[in-house]
Design an enzyme around this catalytic site. Structure first.
Site, PDB file in Angstrom:
ATOM      1  N   ASN A   1      -7.528  -2.304  14.766  1.00 10.67           N
ATOM      2  CA  ASN A   1      -8.950  -2.594  14.138  1.00 10.67           C
ATOM      3  C   ASN A   1      -9.052  -3.724  13.342  1.00 10.67           C
ATOM      4  O   ASN A   1     -10.292  -4.124  12.863  1.00 10.67           O
ATOM      5  CB  ASN A   1      -9.496  -1.464  13.805  1.00 10.67           C
ATOM      6  CG  ASN A   1      -9.036  -1.002  12.467  1.00 10.67           C
ATOM      7  OD1 ASN A   1      -8.091  -1.833  12.069  1.00 10.67           O
ATOM      8  ND2 ASN A   1      -9.525   0.034  11.895  1.00 10.67           N
TER       9      ASN A   1
ATOM     10  N   HIS B   1      -7.447  -4.307  10.497  1.00 11.60           N
ATOM     11  CA  HIS B   1      -7.140  -3.955   9.072  1.00 11.60           C
ATOM     12  C   HIS B   1      -6.005  -4.831   8.448  1.00 11.60           C
ATOM     13  O   HIS B   1      -4.855  -4.953   9.348  1.00 11.60           O
ATOM     14  CB  HIS B   1      -7.307  -2.519   8.581  1.00 11.60           C
ATOM     15  CG  HIS B   1      -6.032  -1.822   9.016  1.00 11.60           C
ATOM     16  ND1 HIS B   1      -5.924  -0.678  10.104  1.00 11.60           N
ATOM     17  CD2 HIS B   1      -4.654  -1.718   8.773  1.00 11.60           C
ATOM     18  CE1 HIS B   1      -4.931  -0.221   9.987  1.00 11.60           C
ATOM     19  NE2 HIS B   1      -4.030  -0.641   9.479  1.00 11.60           N
TER      20      HIS B   1
ATOM     21  N   ASP C   1       0.846  -1.138  -0.115  1.00 16.21           N
ATOM     22  CA  ASP C   1       0.092  -0.008  -0.137  1.00 16.21           C
ATOM     23  C   ASP C   1       0.765   1.288  -0.125  1.00 16.21           C
ATOM     24  O   ASP C   1       2.337   1.204   0.194  1.00 16.21           O
ATOM     25  CB  ASP C   1      -0.929  -0.016   1.264  1.00 16.21           C
ATOM     26  CG  ASP C   1      -0.317  -0.391   2.637  1.00 16.21           C
ATOM     27  OD1 ASP C   1       1.086  -0.418   2.467  1.00 16.21           O
ATOM     28  OD2 ASP C   1      -0.954  -0.452   3.456  1.00 16.21           O
TER      29      ASP C   1
HETATM   30  C1  GLP Z   1      -0.562   0.510   8.614  1.00 14.89           C
HETATM   31  C2  GLP Z   1      -0.320  -0.271   7.429  1.00 14.89           C
HETATM   32  C3  GLP Z   1      -0.437  -1.740   7.537  1.00 14.89           C
HETATM   33  C4  GLP Z   1       0.012  -2.083   8.942  1.00 14.89           C
HETATM   34  C5  GLP Z   1      -0.481  -1.195   9.924  1.00 14.89           C
HETATM   35  C6  GLP Z   1      -0.091  -1.499  11.583  1.00 14.89           C
HETATM   36  O1  GLP Z   1      -1.972   0.935   8.506  1.00 14.89           O
HETATM   37  N1  GLP Z   1      -1.048   0.179   6.328  1.00 14.89           N
HETATM   38  O2  GLP Z   1       0.066  -2.421   6.572  1.00 14.89           O
HETATM   39  O3  GLP Z   1       0.063  -3.558   9.209  1.00 14.89           O
HETATM   40  O4  GLP Z   1      -0.346   0.151   9.702  1.00 14.89           O
HETATM   41  O5  GLP Z   1       1.143  -0.820  11.707  1.00 14.89           O
HETATM   42  P1  GLP Z   1       2.199  -1.119  12.857  1.00 14.89           P
HETATM   43  O6  GLP Z   1       2.931  -2.333  12.385  1.00 14.89           O
HETATM   44  O7  GLP Z   1       2.831   0.171  12.937  1.00 14.89           O
HETATM   45  O8  GLP Z   1       1.388  -1.518  14.244  1.00 14.89           O
END
Ligand code: GLP
Length: 257
Positions: A136, A138, A67
């Site tokens: 959440n 995602h 992304d």
């Molecule tokens: C972002 C990214 C995701 C990632 C998520 C969690 O929103 N688009 O790909 O998994 O954050 O991030 P973190 O690993 O910093 O908790």
């Protein structure tokens, strides 16, 4: 699904790196799906170490990132393009042309998303996709409510995700409202998945992903339908899973499902 519970962040990073390195040694021209966020940083550090110390070769690999924020150029410090160069690509021997990160500045975003999907197909599809998970539930930027069959497209970020990611920007208002993201269907096409999570803030999301109902309200729960997924968590992120033995992490417990 294999749920692997490790003692700490360092161990989950090493475990994930061993899987990536193993697949790369078996198939030097593999197609590797990559993620951003703070969670995979330890994995990338370990891959760099294996590259430098053991000669792990990235010269034939092709990568696709999950992304990118809409509106951020690759030079922006919070863009995922920038993140990937700083934290992985500039430290390994991957050719520039083999790197694919969505273009947040594309004029024709829909056209770009179609092209991105076609490129993945042209290289034979993703062999192994690395994933983090949002609090959440995602994955990539597929927020709750995302179609489980979705392909690469633009998504509106939730307030919660913008709030969570505000720590990387000067404030929440600076966090872009839209992102280009591989869809859930795109991710499900990868031959293998590695989902990483660390810390108690991810315990509910991991519980919902691995053991909750399969629902678009927790996009990560779609891994329950995948043929070959590794969920690699530390003991805090895995704390709410059922079926673990007390102190499971002491022996690097693997729960096969
Ligand atoms: C972002 C990214 C995701 C990632 C998520 C969690 O929103 N688009 O790909 O998994 O954050 O991030 P973190 O690993 O910093 O908790």
């Amino acid at each position: 699904m294999l749920v692997i519970v490790k003692k700490n962040y360092d161990e989950i990073s090493k475990e994930a790196a061993q899987i990536v390195a193993d697949r790369l040694r078996r198939k030097p021209n593999m197609v590797l799906g990559l993620a951003t966020g703070s969670t995979p940083l330890g994995l990338y550090k370990e891959l760099i170490r294996i590259h430098k110390k053991e000669g792990l070769d990235f010269s034939k690999v092709t990568t696709f990132n999950l992304d990118e924020y809409v509106g951020l150029p690759p030079t922006h410090r919070q863009s995922y393009n920038y993140f990937m160069y700083q934290n992985l690509f500039k430290h390994i021997n991957i050719p520039q042309h083999a790197i694919h990160v969505p273009d947040g500045m594309a004029h024709d975003i829909d056209g770009f998303c179609d092209w991105y999907e076609q490129e993945m197909q042209r290289f034979g599809g993703i062999d192994l996709q690395v994933l983090g998970i949002g609090a959440n539930g995602h994955v990539a930027f597929n927020e709750p409510g995302s179609s489980l069959g979705s392909r690469t497209r633009v998504k509106t970020l939730t307030q919660e995700t913008r709030q969570n990611n505000a720590r990387f920007f000067k404030g929440k208002e600076e966090v872009p409202r839209y992102a280009i993201t591989m869809g859930i269907g795109t991710i499900m096409d990868a031959k293998e998945l590695i989902m990483l999570a660390t810390g108690s803030g991810k315990a509910d999301a991991i519980k919902a992903a691995a053991e909750g109902p399969l629902t678009s309200q927790c996009p990560a729960s779609v891994v329950q339908l995948h043929r070959k997924t590794f969920v690699i968590v530390d003991k805090e992120a895995g704390a709410k899973l059922t079926g673990l033995y007390p102190g499971s992490w002491k022996s690097s417990f693997t729960l096969a499902r």
